[in-house]
Design an enzyme around this catalytic site. Structure first.
Site, mmCIF file in Angstrom:
data_model
loop_
_atom_site.group_PDB
_atom_site.id
_atom_site.type_symbol
_atom_site.label_atom_id
_atom_site.label_comp_id
_atom_site.label_asym_id
_atom_site.label_seq_id
_atom_site.Cartn_x
_atom_site.Cartn_y
_atom_site.Cartn_z
ATOM 1 N N GLU A 1 1.027 -0.949 0.268
ATOM 2 C CA GLU A 1 -0.367 0.033 0.265
ATOM 3 C C GLU A 1 0.906 1.434 -0.510
ATOM 4 O OE1 GLU A 1 -2.437 -0.217 3.449
ATOM 5 O OE2 GLU A 1 -3.815 -1.875 2.267
ATOM 6 N N GLU B 1 -5.290 -8.793 0.575
ATOM 7 C CA GLU B 1 -5.867 -8.581 1.461
ATOM 8 C C GLU B 1 -7.537 -8.177 1.724
ATOM 9 O OE1 GLU B 1 -4.945 -5.198 4.195
ATOM 10 O OE2 GLU B 1 -2.428 -5.651 3.665
#
Length: 505
Positions: A200, A322
């Site tokens: 991320e 995720e």
């Protein structure tokens, strides 16, 4: 012809109702018609029924009974580890002959100790579960993009010389800290299959740079060229691991009339697509209207595929490292069963959508770490997403022992599903429907994406005319302020079954 007698209905919003109630939606399950996508028709549990953890995770110490339950009774797999790369990068010694790069001899020595002593000897009790799932590892922006090591125990810090130095370390790390193919289990943990360059990154260095102590945001192009440098250096040491990026935190491509798409994912494909083996993305439904399950998730993956084909002449597989659901106003509070429900009600529908793309979604990992002590807040508030909590965290409970959170119900719901995918369809596009057959059992999965209860009729065809099957229903739903997993047995169910799918909201 597939012989089918018993069947299992699995959903997060399913209950049986009397046959006199009129149904508004019809679902058909053809038990003897195989559904194949680009030659893929099997339910690969090891790729999708996973924990965000590994066997090396210290959280399993003292919880061996829970590990056994997850592995042997619920048939769960691993996993993802973004901590080992950080710890070992921080402990690496700078090469005095090559400033800004890790010392190769130090990597070799520390890797051997990790493989043969820490894993081979100290964790020998875990070897029975070796190889359960394809491991994914990755870098972190603070450690690897900023590149300033933070060693423990009085070690000397040093500054890595950009993406080339980071990729050089990580390529050697994989080779030295994991066993080689064909070596016995005592020679180290099985090597990872996937490597994400950064986790991320745009959230941390572009959207919220203050969290890393940066005064100004880093432009996406700098992150993407860093991906290229890391990938090129990594491949100097290792070419068999699939490299992915850019591990999108919030794939809100439509924002500002798709300007966010232009500035981020499109730019990444243009800049780094040819350097990647896979595209890595995270999906979370939020408590407001910012939700992905359903058509938005499909559109997001379709956009990536289509532009990749236009820009590169090929699509690339996806890894979903995720996914789940969140309720942000509840995230700074102590643990609650209701907060876990916000994760659960999204996880199963999303998984069904990933399973519908077996040719392109290689793996998906629900974001369920184990104890996640590394995420405990400064005020002592435990991390939100966990498989285990301490007894004292729940109302009217006391004690320091670790017990399962409600998130275990995701794995309990899916514990039996396996087999070959068969043909299904629905008259309502807001229903997700899938089915798998294993020997003489059928597993039927149904999810309601609407915000109201829906009545349905399920027709099943292809079972022997003389069969009188037993149907087991697993029903995961919210009762009061806590998730409940109901199990029900129905005998001699007819070929036409009337059911009610409750709303998830």
């Amino acid at each position: 012809m597939l012989k089918v007698i018993p069947w299992l209905l699995v959903t997060s919003s399913l209950v049986a109702i009397p046959t006199y109630i009129h149904a508004t939606t019809e679902v058909v399950v053809n038990l003897n018609v195989k559904h194949s996508v680009e030659g893929k028709s099997e339910f690969e549990r090891k790729n999708h029924i996973k924990l965000h953890s590994t066997l090396n995770d210290n959280d399993w110490q003292g919880e061996e009974d829970k590990l056994k339950y997850m592995m042997e009774e619920l048939d769960v797999y691993f996993g993802r580890d973004n901590g080992g790369t950080v710890w070992n990068f921080n402990q690496a010694i700078e090469d005095p002959a090559n400033i800004g790069y890790a010392d190769p001899q130090n990597i070799i020595a520390r890797g051997q100790a990790q493989r043969e002593t820490n894993w081979g000897q100290n964790k020998s009790a875990l070897h029975q579960y070796d190889g359960r799932g394809d491991l994914m590892i990755g870098g972190q922006p603070r450690a690897h993009y900023l590149g300033n090591t933070s060693p423990c125990c009085g070690g000397s810090a040093w500054q890595a010389k950009g993406g080339d130095a980071v990729g050089d370390f990580l390529g050697q790390y994989v080779n030295e800290f994991f066993r080689s193919a064909g070596d016995p289990v005592t020679k180290g943990h099985l090597a990872p299959v996937y490597f994400e360059v950064l986790n991320e990154p745009l959230y941390q260095v572009t959207d919220a740079p203050h969290e890393l102590g940066l005064e100004q945001p880093i432009p996406p192009i700098d992150i993407f060229t860093f991906h290229n440098d890391v990938a090129d250096a990594f491949r100097q040491h290792n070419t068999h691991i699939k490299i992915g990026g850019f591990t999108v935190a919030f794939p809100i491509f439509e924002q500002r009339e798709f300007a966010r798409w232009e500035e981020r994912m499109k730019l990444f494909i243009d800049t780094s697509g040819s350097h990647m083996d896979v595209y890595s993305t995270h999906f979370y439904d939020l408590e407001d209207d910012n939700r992905f399950k359903g058509s938005r998730l499909e559109a997001t993956l379709d956009m990536i595929d289509q532009y990749s084909l236009l820009a590169l002449g090929e699509t690339k597989p996806h890894v979903i490292s995720e996914y789940g659901g969140r309720n942000r106003p509840m995230e700074n509070a102590p643990w609650s069963a209701l907060r876990d429900w916000w994760f659960l009600k999204t996880a199963s529908p999303m998984l069904m959508q990933f399973l519908s793309r077996p040719d392109s979604v290689l793996t998906s990992i629900p974001f369920v770490p184990i104890k996640a002590l590394w995420g405990t807040a400064a005020d002592g508030t435990p991390y939100n997403w966990r498989l285990l909590r301490q007894q004292k965290e729940a109302p009217n409970e006391t004690g320091e022992n670790w017990v399962f959170t409600e998130m275990v119900k995701f794995y309990q719901l899916w514990s039996d599903v396996k087999g070959t995918r068969v043909d299904t369809f629905s008259t309502n596009s807001d229903f997700l429907i899938d089915s798998y057959v294993q020997n003489d059992k059928a597993y039927v999965l149904i999810s309601n994406l609407t915000e109201q209860a829906e009545k349905i009729v399920v027709h099943k065809y292809g079972a022997p005319a003389s069969s009188q099957p037993t149907t087991r229903i697993k029903h995961l739903y919210l009762k009061g302020a806590a998730p409940r997993l109901m199990k029900q047995v129905m005998r001699q169910i007819s070929k036409k079954s009337r059911l009610l799918l409750k709303r998830l909201w």
